[in-house]
Design an enzyme around this catalytic site. Structure first.
Site, PDB file in Angstrom:
ATOM      1  CG  ASP A 410      13.662  36.697  88.818  1.00 27.08           C
ATOM      2  OD1 ASP A 410      13.360  35.484  88.859  1.00 27.08           O
ATOM      3  OD2 ASP A 410      12.814  37.605  88.706  1.00 27.08           O
ATOM      4  CD  GLU A 413      13.813  30.529  85.302  1.00 25.27           C
ATOM      5  OE1 GLU A 413      13.653  31.557  84.632  1.00 25.27           O
ATOM      6  OE2 GLU A 413      13.990  30.536  86.529  1.00 25.27           O
ATOM      7  CG  ASP A 481       7.033  33.797  90.532  1.00 22.90           C
ATOM      8  OD1 ASP A 481       7.891  34.229  91.332  1.00 22.90           O
ATOM      9  OD2 ASP A 481       6.956  34.180  89.349  1.00 22.90           O
TER      10      ASP A 481
END
Ligand code: MIG
Length: 785
Positions: A410, A413, A481
């Site tokens: 997770d 980025e 999300d």
């Protein structure tokens, strides 16, 4: 005096024009050819501004790279080398490269690149005036835009299936609460398919900088363009004349996925977070008690000690191995989350080692960059470095030793609080803006390669949020999300379908919507769509209500259970579809634009969410508020899966769509292997493979594939594969020769026939009819082969 004045004026003019040049960037357009040279397998064309290189990778894949200063040629995405075969013809004004599938005509002055079919039909051409163009370090390619041109692709993007009239940015970004038009999101796939005049082509812009695509959004339809903040105008052009073949070529170039562990294709139960070992075990126990088939439970960030990666919270997870042993005894697999941020805390192993070995991102003077995320102040591993990847990969023993088999990546980025990592942060030799879009992919790669090594011959499951082209080689992705409302469910489906165009087959969305609370109707509906999503995971944010199947009342739980049961019955079909993807790169969830490219109906707003799930199943997503739906059935004949009701295709039909029955159709002639109900992929089942065949007028076939579902032995021929075919003229079903050395777990085959008339269409199996016994008019026979 007069003379003096004159020179002052002239000086002023010179001075002010210099000032002008300093203040305004110049647009530099690629100009006239000065030299043409072939060196080995590359054609090099020089102009005053830049150098263009051209390679033929395969007859249908040609690469063009235009640069002022070519640096070392490397790619995070591409796994193929150019072929040695580059033939060209040169005249005074052009150079032509012709292969069996493509013709590239390069006009020399100014230097422009125009692609045609071998017989000269236009596929795509540079804009003749501007072509490739620079403004300082920014590089752009302007292309002609054709009247009827459509565009699909770019992977995880909001918006319509047809991207004509839209513009997008690639800049991997943590995008919580993104809406139906938010851009950019978490992932970068700079690959699109263009279509016009009945023709197709593909273009992959392999440039990791922040990049831009405008499909006629803001150019008064005069041109389309794509470009980047830096790097080269480096693209691969695909000339195959079908979208499917273009996808096959693109995934040939960027790599195929491995077979996933079969347990990752079962139902996955997740939440941010199950807070203790007891809670994790309760969830698993409850799923078994309620007979909800399932294979996976997750630990989100709270299993760790102060969010320190590769640790366990000693109070709430005192005995990870004990917990996982119990999960295994119930046929569950555990997936745990890892984030890239390493807490700044002397004494913490990963911090100490990373500092000692200089594995973290730095400022240009060598000071380590610190950004805050869940653990507080953190350093960020430089995953572009092989040594760092190996170190990261080896750290997973903290998770694999107690028995974790899935690794959820997770925040890669990479995300930092307030989302503004400075541009001068360096990951080894790269500055952040150049590397950002591949950071997540390299983390997933480190995770995959490391855990694969540790687990020996067992397939790890890796799931990542950020990605770049080629990530399919290492990991599954999910769409981040999302939110608990209907439009987001439909948007998510378009993203799953779009990710399939760019090589990502194992993809999913958070069922129910991560943020917010779904209504019971939305939860039920979304779950029924999850059955037909490559990765099927129920997940929710920390501030939402619990949403496991039993949270919705008995009646809803019954619907949810029935849908999940359907997923498990379909696993032989789904697993075979993954084999097809592993072999060819074709996705599992396929926008109708892949098979019905020229049918304009599939691009309309009403029908753009529909997709094929594997070769034979068509799914129409429906909002939770609707009880009927208009479904577009393309050319051919179709049957509703739940009722065997038959429909003529080539038109829209209005069908009932109660929450208990998502509109799902199968193609006439479809062959779909299924199995009896099991509670997990580990359960042996009754040993009967149920081969369902729907009557049709054209011959059809299906490649059935099976292996142990967990090891890499399939690379050495340990699999079970056979072609199953149906010939409506001979009225025969043939179970083809078995290939491979794996013994199928099914010992019997049961044919389930749909839409056959008992009197007129008795079917032979492998030439014999004596074994066939119909148990009722339309259904079944049991045969042993
Ligand atoms: O800042 O780990 O997208 O799936 O549950 C939020 C907690 C961090 C974002 C992921 C989400 C996950 C959550 N994470």
């Amino acid at each position: 005096m007069k003379r003096y004045c004159y020179s002052l004026v002239i000086l002023l003019i010179i001075y002010s024009s210099n000032l002008f040049a300093q203040q305004h960037m110049q647009a530099e357009i690629l100009g006239n050819t000065e030299s043409v040279n072939k060196q080995g397998n590359v054609l090099i064309i020089k102009t005053k501004e830049a150098e263009a290189r051209v390679w033929v990778y395969s007859p249908s894949v040609i690469r063009v790279s235009i640069s002022k200063e070519h640096s070392a040629d490397s790619s995070f995405a591409v796994v193929q080398e150019p072929s040695g075969d580059l033939q060209y013809k040169e005249t005074s004004d052009s150079i032509t490269i012709t292969t069996s599938a493509l013709k590239l005509v390069i006009s020399k002055s100014p230097l422009r690149f125009n692609f045609y079919t071998p017989d000269g039909k236009v596929l795509s051409e540079d804009d003749p005036r501007f072509g490739t163009n620079w403004q300082a370090t920014r590089v752009v390619n302007y292309r002609k835009l054709y009247k009827d041109e459509r565009f699909i692709g770019l992977g995880e993007k909001t918006g319509n299936l047809d991207r004509r009239g839209s513009a997008y940015v690639n800049w991997n970004t943590d995008a919580p609460n993104h809406g139906p038009t938010t851009d950019p999101l978490y992932e970068t796939f700079p690959f699109f398919v263009g279509m016009h005049n009945g023709l197709t082509y593909g273009l992959f812009f392999d440039n990791t900088h922040k990049s831009y695509f405008d499909f006629g959004a803001s150019t008064d339809e005069q041109m389309s363009w794509f470009g980047a903040d830096g790097g080269d105008m480096n693209y691969y052009f695909f000339g195959a004349q079908s979208v499917a073949q273009i996808i096959e070529d693109y995934t040939w170039l960027t790599g195929h996925m491995e077979m996933p562990p079969i347990w990752s294709l079962g139902y996955q139960q997740c939440r941010w977070s199950y807070m203790s070992a007891n809670e994790v075990l309760d969830i698993a126990t409850h799923l078994r008690k309620d007979k909800i088939p399932a294979d996976v439970v997750y630990c989100d960030i709270d299993y760790m000690d102060h969010y320190k990666i590769f640790t366990w919270n000693k109070t709430t997870f005192p005995d990870p191995k004990g917990m996982i042993d119990k999960l295994k005894a119930m046929d569950f697999h555990l997936v745990t989350i890892v984030d890239p941020g390493i807490k700044v805390e002397p004494g913490y192993k990963q911090f100490d080692e990373g500092v000692a070995k200089n594995y973290f991102a730095t400022y240009p003077d060598g000071e380590k960059y610190i950004g805050s995320v869940w653990p507080g102040r953190c350093h960020f591993p430089n995953f572009t470095d092989d040594a760092v990847r190996k170190w990261w990969g080896a750290s997973f023993t903290a998770l694999t030793e107690p028995g974790v088999e899935g690794f959820w990546n997770d925040m890669n980025e990479p995300a930092v609080w307030n989302q503004s990592m400075p541009w001068m942060v360096k990951f080894g030799k790269y500055y952040m803006p150049e590397i950002r879009n591949v950071y997540g992919m390299q983390m997933a790669r480190a995770t995959f390669e490391g855990t694969k090594k540790i687990l020996g011959n067992k397939r790890p499951f890796v799931l990542t949020r950020a990605a770049y082209s080629g990530t399919q080689r290492y990991s599954a992705v999910w769409t981040g999300d999302n939110s608990a409302y209907d439009a987001h469910m439909l948007l998510g489906q378009r993203m799953v379908n779009s990710l399939g165009i760019t090589g990502m087959s194992l993809v999913g969305v958070d069922i129910g919507g991560f943020s917010g609370n779904p209504t019971p109707e939305l939860m039920v509906r979304w779950n029924s769509l999850g059955v037909y999503t490559p990765m099927f995971r129920n997940h929710a944010a920390h501030d939402t209500k619990y949403r496991e199947p039993w949270q919705w009342g008995n009646a809803n739980e019954d619907i949810i259970r029935k849908d999940i049961e359907q997923r498990y019955k379909l696993l032989p079909y789904i697993y075979s579809s993954f084999y097809q993807s592993h072999q060819t790169g074709l996705p599992i969830s396929r926008t109708l634009a892949i098979n019905y490219t020229q049918d304009t109906m599939v691009y309309t707003e009403n029908f753009q969410n529909q997709f094929l799930f594997g070769d034979n199943i068509l799914v129409a997503p429906v909002e939770s508020t609707k009880l009927t739906e208009n479904v577009y059935l393309p050319q051919g004949e179709w049957y509703r899966l739940s009722s065997d009701e038959k429909f003529e295709g080539g038109k829209a039909v209005n069908v009932p769509a109660p929450l208990t029955d998502l509109p799902v159709f199968v193609k006439a002639g479809a062959i779909i292997p299924m199995q009896n109900l099991v509670q997990s992929t580990n359960e042996k089942g009754d040993g009967i493979l149920k081969i369902n065949v729907w009557n049709g007028s054209e011959a059809s076939s299906f490649v059935y594939y099976e292996d142990d579902g967990s090891s890499y032995d399939y690379h050495d021929g340990t699999y079970y594969k056979r072609v199953i075919s149906f010939d409506p003229v001979k009225k025969e079903i043939v179970l083809g020769t078995i290939e491979g050395s794996y013994a199928s777990k099914y010992t019997k085959v049961e044919l389930v026939l749909h839409g056959f008339d008992r009197k007129t269409s008795i079917v032979k199996v492998n030439g014999k009819s004596s074994d066939l016994t119909f148990t009722n008019a339309n259904k079944v026979v049991t045969v042993m082969y």
